[in-house]
Scaffold this motif. Structure first.
Motif, PDB file in Angstrom:
ATOM      1  N   THR A  98      -3.006  16.680  94.448  1.00 46.91           N
ATOM      2  CA  THR A  98      -2.370  16.801  95.759  1.00 46.91           C
ATOM      3  C   THR A  98      -3.415  16.926  96.857  1.00 46.91           C
ATOM      4  N   SER A 150       1.452  13.279  94.220  1.00 48.68           N
ATOM      5  CA  SER A 150       1.335  14.689  93.837  1.00 48.68           C
ATOM      6  C   SER A 150       2.183  14.944  92.602  1.00 48.68           C
ATOM      7  N   VAL A 156       6.467  17.674  97.512  1.00 44.67           N
ATOM      8  CA  VAL A 156       5.360  17.135  98.301  1.00 44.67           C
ATOM      9  C   VAL A 156       5.491  15.620  98.426  1.00 44.67           C
ATOM     10  N   CYS A 158       3.744   8.096  97.333  1.00 41.39           N
ATOM     11  CA  CYS A 158       4.724   9.180  97.271  1.00 41.39           C
ATOM     12  C   CYS A 158       6.017   8.705  96.619  1.00 41.39           C
TER      13      CYS A 158
END
Length: 489
Positions: free
Chosen positions: A84, A152, A157, A146
């Motif tokens: 992350t 992450s 997140v 993402c």
């Protein structure tokens, strides 16, 4: 058009000139594409036993024979782990590039040109928009990470960062994430893929020739200017049209399990888009995520409206919308070239598997821009399709690992670097117009199709009388389809 061809040598990495229609028709001297490696076979063809499957260049195609387990096992375990903190550092870097670029042009470079002709300032703003478009595309790619859960180990997140970044670029995050996930589960599948699904010759004839006829020879030969105009339209409008009317996706929406696709079609006002929770691209359970995606777009549009009130439409058009068009251009070019190439196969349902579909992608090279500004999305796409949860900064290592398993089935086109990437955009637009099976294909090969065109380039189209009419897979009867495999399974 002069015919040029080169006979294959001992190395499959040898670059050669694609076949013309005349030389390809004999199928005796296949040449490689500009790809460094291809699915082409170096073994001699036994014409008595079978007819070879030929890609657009005239190279023989062999069906991939490895498994998804072999691919996953070959990738080092640490490649599956994301950081992350490291991912956020790339977000900080890209946002710093965006901010610094704006600050430098707005407060230093443009004011320094105050005494020059307005055309000089206009051209300089053009440079700004180009650079900002590259930096913005880098932001888009991080949001893409993402969407795949590669940013992450935390879903919160991934979703929060992806929603903010994509919304700032007028991309509906979850809406795209869901449809993009379906694309990954059905890559290369002619009836279920969601992105750049090629058309059959008949479909191409109806769409681009106004229904003149099903035989491609009846159509007026396309000129380079026609290809150029099509490319310009694709690069300018392709992305928003995909979001609004699913222009390049599959048309089989009546198969949607909840029945919401009945009576809906791709195209304007057809009910298939990325903003309506009732769209057949989604299920009922997705409604809240589609609405949240729409809210993100609405928030960005509100801020843009307020910015127009303060600084004026002309300034916002230069500062935001001109770079936005560049982001769209790069996104469409990248996606188009990841899945459209004269060497790529596509599959009808009875011949498709997850592994074959993932292998029907291609890596390219875009130099410093691709490797650093665009986070390697161009250079490592094959590995990404096998395991999309691998973070981009470990994708090079994963790519080297899967090459050992894929062997000749790994496909890349790295000749010419950045210039080669742009040239491939033109080459694919000229050579990849519709798909059809190879002449004389038998058994499973009938369900494997390749690009052909009406420009006299590469292997010529098959005589229409030799092609069996097809009906959608679900209407044929109880043929058992190979189950799909997700990289999350």
């Amino acid at each position: 058009m002069a015919t040029r061809s080169r006979t294959r040598k001992s190395s499959i990495s040898q670059a050669s000139t694609p076949l013309s229609a005349n030389s390809a028709s004999s199928s005796k001297a296949p040449s490689t594409s500009s790809s460094s490696t291809s699915l082409s076979s170096m073994a001699p063809v036994n014409e008595k036993s079978r007819k070879p499957l030929l890609d657009t260049y005239g190279n023989e195609f062999e069906i991939p024979d490895f498994t998804i387990k072999q691919i996953r096992d070959a990738i080092p375990a640490h490649c599956y782990k994301s950081s992350t903190l490291r991912s956020l550092s790339y977000v900080a870097r890209d946002l710093a590039l965006v901010s610094t670029n704006f600050y430098a042009f707005k407060f230093h470079i443009i004011p320094a040109l105050a005494e020059y002709h307005p055309a000089a300032r206009f051209a300089t703003w053009g440079v700004y928009a180009f650079l900002q478009g590259l930096f913005g595309t880098g932001v888009w790619v991080l949001a893409h990470e993402c969407g795949h859960g590669a940013f992450s180990s935390s879903k919160t997140v991934n979703d929060l960062v992806g929603w903010v970044l994509h919304s700032s670029l007028l991309v509906p995050f979850w809406s795209w994430k869901i449809s993009h996930g379906k694309h990954h589960k059905a890559t290369g599948h002619l009836e279920r893929d969601m992105v750049f699904v090629p058309k059959s010759r008949e479909e191409y004839s109806r769409r681009y020739a106004g229904g003149i006829g099903h035989d491609i020879s009846e159509l007026t030969e396309e000129t380079p200017i026609a290809t150029l105009l099509h490319l310009i339209g694709q690069q300018l409008l392709g992305w928003p049209m995909y979001l609004v009317n699913n222009v390049t996706g599959h048309p089989y929406h009546e198969r949607q399990s909840e029945g919401r696709g009945v009576g809906k079609r791709n195209g304007w006002f057809g009910g298939v888009n990325h903003f309506d929770p009732r769209s057949p691209l989604y299920e009922s359970r997705d409604a809240k995520w589609i609405l949240l995606s729409d809210i993100g777009i609405a928030v960005t549009m509100y801020f843009l409206y307020q910015a127009v009130q303060i600084w004026g439409l002309a300034n916002i058009a230069i500062w935001y919308f001109a770079p936005y068009l560049w982001v769209n251009h790069w996104l469409v070019a990248i996606t188009f070239l990841q899945h459209t190439d004269p060497s790529l196969p596509h599959y009808h349902p009875e011949s498709w598997t997850y592994t074959r579909g993932a292998a029907a992608t291609i890596d390219r090279e875009f130099g410093f821009i691709g490797r650093h500004l665009l986070h390697g999305i161009i250079e490592t796409h094959v590995a990404h399709h096998f395991v999309s949860s691998i973070p981009f900064y470990k994708a090079d290592e994963a790519t080297e690992a899967i090459k050992k398993v894929m062997g000749k089935h790994y496909r890349s086109d790295t000749k010419g670097g950045s210039a080669g990437f742009l040239h491939a955009l033109w080459r694919s637009a000229r050579m990849c117009q519709f798909v059809e099976p190879s002449e004389g294909a038998e058994g499973e090969g009938k369900g494997i199709v390749f690009f052909r065109n009406r420009n006299g380039l590469g292997v010529p189209p098959v005589n229409p009388e030799k092609i069996d009419p097809r009906v959608p897979f679900e209407k044929k009867g109880p043929i058992v389809q190979v189950a799909e495999v997700s990289d999350s399974e």
